[in-house]
Design a protein around this motif. Structure first.
Motif, short mmCIF file in Angstrom:
data_model
loop_
_atom_site.label_atom_id
_atom_site.label_comp_id
_atom_site.label_asym_id
_atom_site.label_seq_id
_atom_site.Cartn_x
_atom_site.Cartn_y
_atom_site.Cartn_z
N ARG A 138 0.84 -1.21 0.00
CA ARG A 138 0.00 0.00 0.00
C ARG A 138 0.87 1.26 0.00
O ARG A 138 0.56 2.25 -0.68
CB ARG A 138 -0.94 0.01 1.21
N PRO A 143 -2.56 -1.63 -5.60
CA PRO A 143 -3.91 -1.97 -5.11
C PRO A 143 -3.84 -3.21 -4.22
O PRO A 143 -3.24 -4.22 -4.61
CB PRO A 143 -4.70 -2.27 -6.40
N ALA A 145 -6.33 -5.68 -1.63
CA ALA A 145 -7.65 -5.98 -1.09
C ALA A 145 -7.61 -5.83 0.44
O ALA A 145 -6.54 -5.96 1.05
CB ALA A 145 -8.07 -7.38 -1.48
N PHE A 210 0.10 -11.24 -8.09
CA PHE A 210 -1.15 -10.50 -8.29
C PHE A 210 -2.29 -11.47 -8.55
O PHE A 210 -2.09 -12.55 -9.11
CB PHE A 210 -1.04 -9.54 -9.49
N SER A 212 -6.64 -11.25 -9.84
CA SER A 212 -7.57 -10.37 -10.55
C SER A 212 -8.92 -10.35 -9.84
O SER A 212 -9.46 -11.40 -9.47
CB SER A 212 -7.74 -10.85 -11.99
N HIS A 213 -9.44 -9.15 -9.62
CA HIS A 213 -10.79 -8.96 -9.10
C HIS A 213 -11.62 -8.25 -10.17
O HIS A 213 -11.08 -7.68 -11.12
CB HIS A 213 -10.77 -8.11 -7.82
N GLN A 216 -10.60 -4.75 -9.93
CA GLN A 216 -9.16 -4.51 -10.02
C GLN A 216 -8.45 -5.72 -10.63
O GLN A 216 -8.26 -6.73 -9.97
CB GLN A 216 -8.60 -4.21 -8.63
N SER A 219 -4.42 -6.93 -8.47
CA SER A 219 -4.50 -6.71 -7.03
C SER A 219 -3.35 -7.46 -6.34
O SER A 219 -3.16 -8.66 -6.56
CB SER A 219 -5.85 -7.21 -6.48
#
Length: 251
Positions: A138, A143, A145, A210, A212-213, A216, A219
């Protein structure tokens, strides 16, 4: 001489060593943690602020002089003590702590390029819990979650769980090496944040995962100082080659 230091089962390190040899980085030796721990002879001396020596001789007869090393790819994360398994448990713990301190000292003292240098929290860079990586990511601008962990979670569950990876999610990995992001193509802002994360982590070679959402596609899901180097292919070998020959080119 160049060295690749790794676990005996580290197929990615063996692959990288073979590729670097094929690119002309010779002599290059791949030494496992077991070979180092079972060396016939080990000597490391610190003399004042700048004086130091390192001499190793493996069971196979390979001799390593720290002054002659030109570069090291370091993927050590522990020092095996199987040869101490008949000793009391307390003695085994003591021996491992002393060996880790010994390895940390000589790895840190090397004057040649070392990818990745040790820290008090890890022999090949600082190991962090997932919550620590999430916080650092962060700060880097990636990004992330929402991360949840409660006082009811046992410590072993907290260490082993990957709370940032939903069940069944596809994990994609990129590798940051020498300030370059290698792997699947990333949006420019995400790639820049990956470089910042490696800088904040103080880790020259860092794998970043990473998932995937819906909202986003990239992520943050975790990071490691010992990524699978094969995901970077030839581009990663080129980056490693440049980092390991930097000292020679400067001379």
């Amino acid at each position: 001489m160049w060295l690749v230091l790794c676990d005996a089962r580290d197929a990615a390190a063996a692959w990288a060593g073979q590729q670097l040899r094929a690119r002309g980085l010779q002599p290059l030796e791949i030494l496992s943690a077991d070979q180092l721990a079972l060396s016939d002879f080990q000597e490391h001396r610190l003399e004042g602020r700048s004086g130091w020596t390192l001499r190793l001789r493996t069971e196979a007869g390979l001799q390593v002089d720290g002054a002659g090393l030109q570069g090291v790819l370091n993927r050590l994360y522990t020092v095996p003590i199987a040869h101490w398994r008949q000793a009391p448990e307390a003695d085994q713990s003591y021996v491992q702590q002393e060996l880790v301190a010994f390895f940390l000292s000589w790895l840190f003292a090397l004057r040649c390029p070392v990818i990745n240098r040790p820290t008090p929290q890890g022999l090949c860079g600082q190991w962090r819990m997932e919550s620590e990586w999430a916080w650092l990511a962060r700060q880097a601008g990636l990004p992330v979650a929402p991360y949840r962990q409660t006082s009811r979670d046992r410590i072993d569950e907290a260490r082993g769980a990957r709370r940032l990876v939903p069940e069944g999610a596809l994990v994609r990995t990129v590798v940051v090496a020498g300030g370059r992001v290698i792997g699947p193509a990333l949006p420019p802002a995400i790639a820049e944040a990956c470089v910042r994360l490696a800088e904040l982590a103080g880790t020259a070679l860092l794998g970043i995962d990473f998932v995937s959402h819906v909202q986003q596609p990239w992520s943050f899901a975790g990071a490691s100082p010992t990524p699978d180097l094969r995901v970077g292919g030839e581009a990663l070998i080129s980056a490693l080659l440049g980092a390991l020959t930097r000292h020679r080119e400067a001379a």
